[in-house]
Design a protein around this motif. Structure first.
Motif, PDB file in Angstrom:
ATOM      1  N   LEU A 160     -58.687  -7.993 -56.001  1.00 56.55           N
ATOM      2  CA  LEU A 160     -60.077  -8.093 -56.452  1.00 56.55           C
ATOM      3  C   LEU A 160     -60.685  -6.714 -56.682  1.00 56.55           C
ATOM      4  O   LEU A 160     -61.476  -6.514 -57.611  1.00 56.55           O
ATOM      5  CB  LEU A 160     -60.901  -8.860 -55.415  1.00 56.55           C
ATOM      6  CG  LEU A 160     -60.605 -10.364 -55.313  1.00 56.55           C
ATOM      7  CD1 LEU A 160     -61.330 -10.974 -54.128  1.00 56.55           C
ATOM      8  CD2 LEU A 160     -61.009 -11.069 -56.602  1.00 56.55           C
ATOM      9  N   ASP A 161     -60.317  -5.744 -55.849  1.00 55.38           N
ATOM     10  CA  ASP A 161     -60.801  -4.369 -56.036  1.00 55.38           C
ATOM     11  C   ASP A 161     -60.353  -3.827 -57.389  1.00 55.38           C
ATOM     12  O   ASP A 161     -61.121  -3.162 -58.097  1.00 55.38           O
ATOM     13  CB  ASP A 161     -60.274  -3.500 -54.900  1.00 55.38           C
ATOM     14  CG  ASP A 161     -60.987  -2.166 -54.800  1.00 55.38           C
ATOM     15  OD1 ASP A 161     -62.138  -2.054 -55.286  1.00 55.38           O
ATOM     16  OD2 ASP A 161     -60.408  -1.220 -54.248  1.00 55.38           O
TER      17      ASP A 161
ATOM     18  N   VAL B 292     -62.433  -5.488 -60.116  1.00 53.72           N
ATOM     19  CA  VAL B 292     -63.768  -4.884 -60.203  1.00 53.72           C
ATOM     20  C   VAL B 292     -63.700  -3.584 -60.988  1.00 53.72           C
ATOM     21  O   VAL B 292     -64.515  -3.335 -61.893  1.00 53.72           O
ATOM     22  CB  VAL B 292     -64.343  -4.634 -58.792  1.00 53.72           C
ATOM     23  CG1 VAL B 292     -65.621  -3.799 -58.868  1.00 53.72           C
ATOM     24  CG2 VAL B 292     -64.624  -5.958 -58.095  1.00 53.72           C
TER      25      VAL B 292
ATOM     26  N   ALA C   7     -66.562  -8.938 -58.274  1.00 55.97           N
ATOM     27  CA  ALA C   7     -67.310  -8.192 -57.257  1.00 55.97           C
ATOM     28  C   ALA C   7     -67.909  -9.132 -56.219  1.00 55.97           C
ATOM     29  O   ALA C   7     -67.937  -8.810 -55.017  1.00 55.97           O
ATOM     30  CB  ALA C   7     -68.396  -7.357 -57.922  1.00 55.97           C
ATOM     31  N   ARG C   8     -68.385 -10.295 -56.641  1.00 54.05           N
ATOM     32  CA  ARG C   8     -68.932 -11.258 -55.679  1.00 54.05           C
ATOM     33  C   ARG C   8     -67.840 -11.736 -54.719  1.00 54.05           C
ATOM     34  O   ARG C   8     -68.060 -11.851 -53.506  1.00 54.05           O
ATOM     35  CB  ARG C   8     -69.541 -12.452 -56.412  1.00 54.05           C
ATOM     36  CG  ARG C   8     -70.841 -12.164 -57.150  1.00 54.05           C
ATOM     37  CD  ARG C   8     -71.572 -13.441 -57.476  1.00 54.05           C
ATOM     38  NE  ARG C   8     -72.731 -13.185 -58.328  1.00 54.05           N
ATOM     39  CZ  ARG C   8     -72.779 -13.426 -59.633  1.00 54.05           C
ATOM     40  NH1 ARG C   8     -71.714 -13.924 -60.234  1.00 54.05           N
ATOM     41  NH2 ARG C   8     -73.855 -13.164 -60.327  1.00 54.05           N
TER      42      ARG C   8
ATOM     43  N   LEU D 108     -65.056 -10.166 -53.948  1.00 58.26           N
ATOM     44  CA  LEU D 108     -64.624  -9.062 -53.092  1.00 58.26           C
ATOM     45  C   LEU D 108     -65.649  -8.777 -52.001  1.00 58.26           C
ATOM     46  O   LEU D 108     -65.284  -8.490 -50.853  1.00 58.26           O
ATOM     47  CB  LEU D 108     -64.384  -7.811 -53.943  1.00 58.26           C
ATOM     48  CG  LEU D 108     -63.966  -6.550 -53.186  1.00 58.26           C
ATOM     49  CD1 LEU D 108     -62.691  -6.785 -52.394  1.00 58.26           C
ATOM     50  CD2 LEU D 108     -63.787  -5.387 -54.156  1.00 58.26           C
ATOM     51  N   ARG D 109     -66.948  -8.857 -52.332  1.00 60.05           N
ATOM     52  CA  ARG D 109     -67.988  -8.558 -51.339  1.00 60.05           C
ATOM     53  C   ARG D 109     -67.915  -9.530 -50.167  1.00 60.05           C
ATOM     54  O   ARG D 109     -68.222  -9.153 -49.026  1.00 60.05           O
ATOM     55  CB  ARG D 109     -69.372  -8.622 -52.002  1.00 60.05           C
ATOM     56  CG  ARG D 109     -70.516  -8.235 -51.078  1.00 60.05           C
ATOM     57  CD  ARG D 109     -70.410  -6.781 -50.661  1.00 60.05           C
ATOM     58  NE  ARG D 109     -71.444  -6.412 -49.699  1.00 60.05           N
ATOM     59  CZ  ARG D 109     -71.326  -6.533 -48.377  1.00 60.05           C
ATOM     60  NH1 ARG D 109     -70.206  -7.022 -47.856  1.00 60.05           N
ATOM     61  NH2 ARG D 109     -72.300  -6.170 -47.579  1.00 60.05           N
TER      62      ARG D 109
ATOM     63  N   ALA E  79     -61.551  -7.584 -46.813  1.00 57.54           N
ATOM     64  CA  ALA E  79     -61.943  -6.393 -47.577  1.00 57.54           C
ATOM     65  C   ALA E  79     -62.315  -5.247 -46.644  1.00 57.54           C
ATOM     66  O   ALA E  79     -63.040  -5.434 -45.664  1.00 57.54           O
ATOM     67  CB  ALA E  79     -63.119  -6.722 -48.490  1.00 57.54           C
TER      68      ALA E  79
ATOM     69  N   GLN F  84     -63.877  -1.019 -50.042  1.00 56.02           N
ATOM     70  CA  GLN F  84     -63.810  -2.044 -51.073  1.00 56.02           C
ATOM     71  C   GLN F  84     -65.126  -2.813 -51.146  1.00 56.02           C
ATOM     72  O   GLN F  84     -65.612  -3.119 -52.246  1.00 56.02           O
ATOM     73  CB  GLN F  84     -62.646  -2.995 -50.782  1.00 56.02           C
ATOM     74  CG  GLN F  84     -61.277  -2.337 -50.897  1.00 56.02           C
ATOM     75  CD  GLN F  84     -60.158  -3.214 -50.379  1.00 56.02           C
ATOM     76  OE1 GLN F  84     -60.359  -4.090 -49.540  1.00 56.02           O
ATOM     77  NE2 GLN F  84     -58.942  -2.978 -50.869  1.00 56.02           N
ATOM     78  N   GLN F  85     -65.713  -3.106 -49.988  1.00 46.82           N
ATOM     79  CA  GLN F  85     -67.016  -3.774 -49.978  1.00 46.82           C
ATOM     80  C   GLN F  85     -68.081  -2.907 -50.647  1.00 46.82           C
ATOM     81  O   GLN F  85     -68.945  -3.415 -51.372  1.00 46.82           O
ATOM     82  CB  GLN F  85     -67.416  -4.094 -48.538  1.00 46.82           C
ATOM     83  CG  GLN F  85     -66.536  -5.107 -47.851  1.00 46.82           C
ATOM     84  CD  GLN F  85     -66.952  -5.334 -46.409  1.00 46.82           C
ATOM     85  OE1 GLN F  85     -67.834  -4.652 -45.888  1.00 46.82           O
ATOM     86  NE2 GLN F  85     -66.330  -6.304 -45.760  1.00 46.82           N
TER      87      GLN F  85
ATOM     88  N   ARG G 108     -67.638  -0.611 -53.033  1.00 45.64           N
ATOM     89  CA  ARG G 108     -67.452  -0.608 -54.491  1.00 45.64           C
ATOM     90  C   ARG G 108     -67.940  -1.918 -55.102  1.00 45.64           C
ATOM     91  O   ARG G 108     -68.530  -1.931 -56.191  1.00 45.64           O
ATOM     92  CB  ARG G 108     -65.985  -0.348 -54.833  1.00 45.64           C
ATOM     93  CG  ARG G 108     -65.577   1.106 -54.659  1.00 45.64           C
ATOM     94  CD  ARG G 108     -64.199   1.374 -55.215  1.00 45.64           C
ATOM     95  NE  ARG G 108     -63.150   0.788 -54.393  1.00 45.64           N
ATOM     96  CZ  ARG G 108     -62.572   1.392 -53.379  1.00 45.64           C
ATOM     97  NH1 ARG G 108     -62.958   2.612 -53.030  1.00 45.64           N
ATOM     98  NH2 ARG G 108     -61.604   0.801 -52.693  1.00 45.64           N
ATOM     99  N   ALA G 109     -67.691  -3.035 -54.395  1.00 45.76           N
ATOM    100  CA  ALA G 109     -68.185  -4.318 -54.890  1.00 45.76           C
ATOM    101  C   ALA G 109     -69.715  -4.349 -54.902  1.00 45.76           C
ATOM    102  O   ALA G 109     -70.331  -4.822 -55.868  1.00 45.76           O
ATOM    103  CB  ALA G 109     -67.641  -5.450 -54.017  1.00 45.76           C
TER     104      ALA G 109
END
Length: 506
Positions: A153-154, A157, A212-213, A215-216, A221, A225-226, A228-229
Motif C-alpha cells: 500500500l505504501d 500511495v 492512502a486510506r 494504509l492509514r 503499518a 508509512q502512516q 506518508r499516508a
C-alpha cells in the motif's frame, strides 16, 4: 482484533476486486476463451508497438502504454503473440518490451522486489500499478494484512501521488508527457485520478485516495508509512473549492484526525517536520472554520505542533510548506487565548458585539466624554474573524491596530484612528491566497510616531516578504526591506513579543 482483521481483509479484497476487474489481462481474460496455459505480461516501455505480424515492418495496430496488461498466447522468435482485452484485438510485441508475470504465490518475492525498484522511478507509475495488481491477485489474505501488505500500500500511495503530479504538469499548456496515457492505465486498474475544482475556475488532478486510506488504517503499518499516508490524504491543494461553507469544519476535522496519533519519536527528522507542518496548517484551518464557536483548542494545538519542529532538519524542499504553515498559524497566537468581547486600552475600550446579520461582528473603539459616558470613536462591522486580543494601542493613544482575518490563511492589519478613520492593510495587493500583515512595533520619530509592519504573502504565483515602516497612513511605506535587520527602526523599536512569537520573524 479478529474482527478488525476480518474487516481489513474484506476491505483489501474489495480493493483487489476493483483492481483486477479493470485489469485487461487478469480479469477480462477470465471471461473469454483462452489456452490452457494462458499467461500475462506488462508493457515495459511507452510507445511499444502492437503489430499485425512478428516483424518490424508489419502494420502498426496501436502503440501501447507502459504498465498495460496483456494476455500472452504464444511465442514466435523474438516476438510474443498477445491479446489486448481492452481493445479486443490481438497482435505481436517484441519480447524485450514485455515483463512476463509468473503465476502463483511463489512469484510474490520476485514481484515485490520489482515493485520496490519501480516505485522509485519517475515515469514508471502505471507499471508500478500493474505490478501491484499482480501482487494483490497472488497474495493470500494474511500476507495482505501483514507488513508486506503495508509495504504494498505504501508503494501504491507513492506511485499514485507521483502520477498525479506528472499528470498535472502535463496538463499545463506547452508541456508534453506520457502521464495522461498512464493515468488512463491507472484508471483501468481501479485508481483514477481525481479532478478537483479550484477557486479560480480551473481544475487540479489529485491522486486516488483509496490506497492512502487503507494504509492509514492498516494494522501492520509503521509510523513512517502512516505519516506518508496521512500527508497524502491531507494535501491542501486537493481541497475542493466547491465545498459548502458549512461543511468546512467537518472536512478539516477529518483531515486533523488523519494526522493524529502517529508516533513522532519513531519518524526520521525530515518526515517528522513535514507531518508537523501539515498539522499546523490543518489545525489552523480547523480553528478558522470553528470561529465564533470554540476555536481555542485547535488554535492551541496548531501552536503546539509549531513548537515541536526541528529547525536543523528543515531543508529547501520544505520552504513552501514552512511558509504556508507560518502564514496560517500566525493569527493562531491570538485565537488560542480566551476570547474577549471587551477590553480596556489606555483611556478607551475595544468592544465586540454581534452584527445585524448571522456571522457578522461589529467592533467599536470607545472613549469617555466629560460626563463619563462611553462614545464610539470608531464603529465597523465585518464578517471577518476579529482577533481582539491582538489589539495594540500606540504610545500617544491616537491609533489602534489589530489583526482581522477575512479568509482562511489571509489576515489583514486594521488601523483605527481617534479621528474616526479605519485603514486596512492587506498582506499584498494580489488576489487573496495565503498571507499575513501584522503589527511589529511602534517607533518614535522626529516627524511623528512610526508603525512597524511585517507582511508575507504567497498569491497569484508570487511570493512577497517585506518589513515596512509606515507614517500616519498605509498609502506608502516610508522605508521597507526584505529582512528586518537593515531597517534601523526595527533594530531599535521592534516589539519584543513580535520578535519572540511571530513566525514571520523567523
Amino acid at each position: 482484533m479478529p474482527t478488525l482483521q476480518m474487516h481489513l481483509r474484506h476491505t483489501l479484497a474489495q480493493a483487489t476486486a476493483v483492481a483486477l476487474a479493470s485489469s485487461a489481462a487478469i480479469a477480462l481474460a477470465l471471461l473469454l476463451p483462452q489456452p490452457a496455459h494462458a499467461a500475462s505480461a506488462l508493457v515495459l516501455q511507452d510507445g511499444s508497438a502492437l503489430r499485425a505480424a512478428p516483424k518490424d515492418a508489419a502494420p502498426l495496430l496501436t502503440p501501447l502504454t507502459r504498465g498495460e496488461a496483456l494476455e500472452v498466447r504464444g511465442t514466435q522468435g523474438d516476438w510474443l503473440q498477445v491479446w489486448d482485452h481492452r481493445r479486443e484485438r490481438g497482435g505481436f510485441v517484441r519480447a524485450e518490451r514485455l515483463l512476463p508475470l509468473t503465476d502463483g504465490a511463489s512469484a510474490l518475492p520476485e514481484l515485490s522486489a520489482q515493485l520496490r525498484l519501480v516505485r522509485r522511478q519517475p515515469g514508471a507509475e502505471a507499471l508500478g500499478l500493474g505490478l501491484a495488481a499482480a501482487v494483490i491477485e497472488r497474495a493470500p489474505a494474511d500476507w495482505l494484512t501483514g507488513p508486506a501488505g503495508a509495504e504494498l500500500l505504501d508503494a501504491l500511495v507513492e506511485v499514485n501521488e507521483r502520477l498525479a503530479e506528472r499528470a498535472q504538469a502535463a496538463a499545463t499548456p506547452g508541456q508534453q508527457s506520457s502521464a495522461a496515457a498512464q493515468a488512463e492505465v491507472a484508471a483501468r486498474y481501479g485508481y483514477p485520478l481525481r479532478p478537483v475544482p479550484l477557486a479560480d475556475g480551473s481544475q487540479r488532478l489529485c491522486a486516488n485516495p483509496e490506497p492512502a486510506r487503507l494504509l492509514r488504517g492498516h494494522p501492520a503499518a509503521r509510523p513512517d508509512q502512516q505519516a506518508r499516508a496521512a500527508l497524502a490524504l491531507t494535501r491542501p491543494e486537493c481541497l475542493s473549492a466547491d465545498t459548502p461553507a458549512h461543511q468546512w469544519a467537518a472536512v478539516h476535522a477529518a483531515r486533523a484526525q488523519a494526522l493524529d496519533a502517529i508516533n513522532l519519536t519513531e519518524l526520521p527528522g525530515p518526515l517528522r517536520n513535514r507531518l508537523l507542518l501539515r498539522r499546523v496548517g490543518v489545525l489552523s484551518s480547523l480553528a478558522f472554520s470553528q470561529r465564533g464557536t470554540d476555536a481555542t483548542a485547535p488554535a492551541g494545538q496548531a501552536l503546539a505542533a509549531w513548537t515541536q519542529l526541528l529547525p536543523a532538519e528543515l531543508s529547501d524542499d520544505d520552504a513552501p510548506a514552512l511558509r504556508e504553515a507560518a502564514l496560517r498559524m500566525a493569527p493562531m497566537r491570538w485565537a488560542a487565548r480566551p476570547a474577549v468581547r471587551e477590553q480596556r486600552l489606555g483611556s478607551g475600550q475595544l468592544v465586540l458585539s454581534a452584527g445585524a446579520t448571522p456571522g457578522e461582528t461589529c467592533l467599536r473603539w470607545q472613549h469617555p466624554n466629560p460626563e463619563g459616558k462611553w462614545l464610539d470613536t470608531v464603529q465597523r462591522c465585518t464578517h471577518a474573524w476579529v482577533h481582539a486580543t491582538s489589539a495594540r494601542l500606540s504610545p500617544d493613544g491616537r491609533s489602534l491596530v489589530l489583526a482581522v482575518q477575512p479568509l482562511d490563511g489571509w489576515t489583514e492589519l486594521w488601523r483605527l484612528g481617534r479621528d474616526g478613520t479605519v485603514q486596512v492593510l492587506p498582506p499584498s495587493a494580489a488576489v487573496p491566497g495565503l498571507g499575513m500583515a501584522e503589527f511589529a512595533g511602534w517607533a518614535p520619530n522626529k516627524d511623528g510616531l512610526q508603525l512597524l509592519v511585517a507582511r508575507e504573502a504567497a498569491a497569484e504565483g508570487k511570493v512577497l516578504r517585506r518589513f515596512e515602516v509606515y507614517g500616519a497612513d498605509f498609502v506608502q511605506p516610508q522605508r521597507w526591506a526584505t529582512e528586518p535587520t537593515p531597517l534601523a527602526a526595527f533594530q531599535r523599536s521592534a516589539d519584543a513579543a513580535w520578535k519572540a512569537g511571530s513566525p514571520l520573524a523567523r
